[in-house]
Design an enzyme around this catalytic site. Structure first.
Site, short mmCIF file in Angstrom:
data_model
loop_
_atom_site.label_atom_id
_atom_site.label_comp_id
_atom_site.label_asym_id
_atom_site.label_seq_id
_atom_site.Cartn_x
_atom_site.Cartn_y
_atom_site.Cartn_z
CG ASN A 1 -22.03 5.73 48.48
OD1 ASN A 1 -22.17 6.56 49.38
ND2 ASN A 1 -22.31 4.46 48.65
CB CYS B 1 -17.55 5.69 43.45
SG CYS B 1 -17.52 3.96 42.94
CD GLU C 1 -14.11 6.94 46.21
OE1 GLU C 1 -13.53 6.09 46.91
OE2 GLU C 1 -15.27 6.77 45.79
CB CYS D 1 -12.61 5.92 42.20
SG CYS D 1 -14.42 5.98 42.29
#
Length: 182
Positions: free
Chosen positions: A85, A96, A98, A138
């Site tokens: 992140n 983020c 992900e 995400c």
């Protein structure tokens, strides 16, 4: 469609009690997933992916939340792409872990399908006991890549107290928004 006051698409049924009952159906949603007490219970490939997500936390830039998140995507060729992140004072300009990992994987390995993504987090430098879960944005990006590649993407959420593994994005995001299904 114009509905008048007290008119309904499904007409109510008059009960003996005088109350009106509508014909509705209550449905249930169940999600199957595997929960591990330790990473040692997992396959070597999943162990490596979790280790990469934990290592990726070192790349977190989180001076505001102090919540370090690492993610790692395993591609179908076995390549692992990490992400962390990245916060920014001009919120919501950060990103983020992900999405950082997925976008990096897609940009550096175009056309190579994602097999799995692992996520691990720490709060103020202390690994989280409970697994951190992806935000809705995400989850939607995961759903988009799952649709793009036409195959399920496994999701592994790693905490120090337990690890949860889901077999596809739909398991963590039921009723996926998919504008590509036209």
């Amino acid at each position: 469609m114009n509905l008048e006051k007290n008119s309904y698409l499904v007409p109510p049924v008059q009960e003996k009690s005088g109350l009106k009952r509508y014909d509705m159906i209550t449905k249930h949603l169940s999600i199957d997933y595997t929960e591990y007490a330790s990473v040692d219970e997992m396959t070597p490939q999943d162990q490596a992916l979790v280790a990469a997500a934990i290592e990726a936390q070192k790349g977190s830039y989180s001076p505001y939340s102090h919540f370090q998140v690492g993610a790692a995507v395993r591609l179908e060729d076995g390549t692992i792409v990490p992400g962390a992140n990245q916060e920014n004072s001009a919120y919501p300009s950060g990103l983020c872990a992900e999405r950082t990992a997925m976008f990096a994987a897609s940009a550096t390995h175009p056309g190579v399908a994602f097999e799995a993504i692992a996520i691990a987090a720490s709060d103020h430098g202390h690994p989280c006991e409970d697994p951190a879960t992806p935000c809705g944005g995400c989850r939607q990006v995961m759903a988009q890549y799952q649709h793009k590649f036409g195959r399920p993407i496994e999701i592994i959420l790693a905490g120090t107290g337990k690890i949860q593994k889901f077999s596809k994005v739909d398991d963590i995001m039921p009723f996926i928004f998919d504008s590509l299904n036209d």
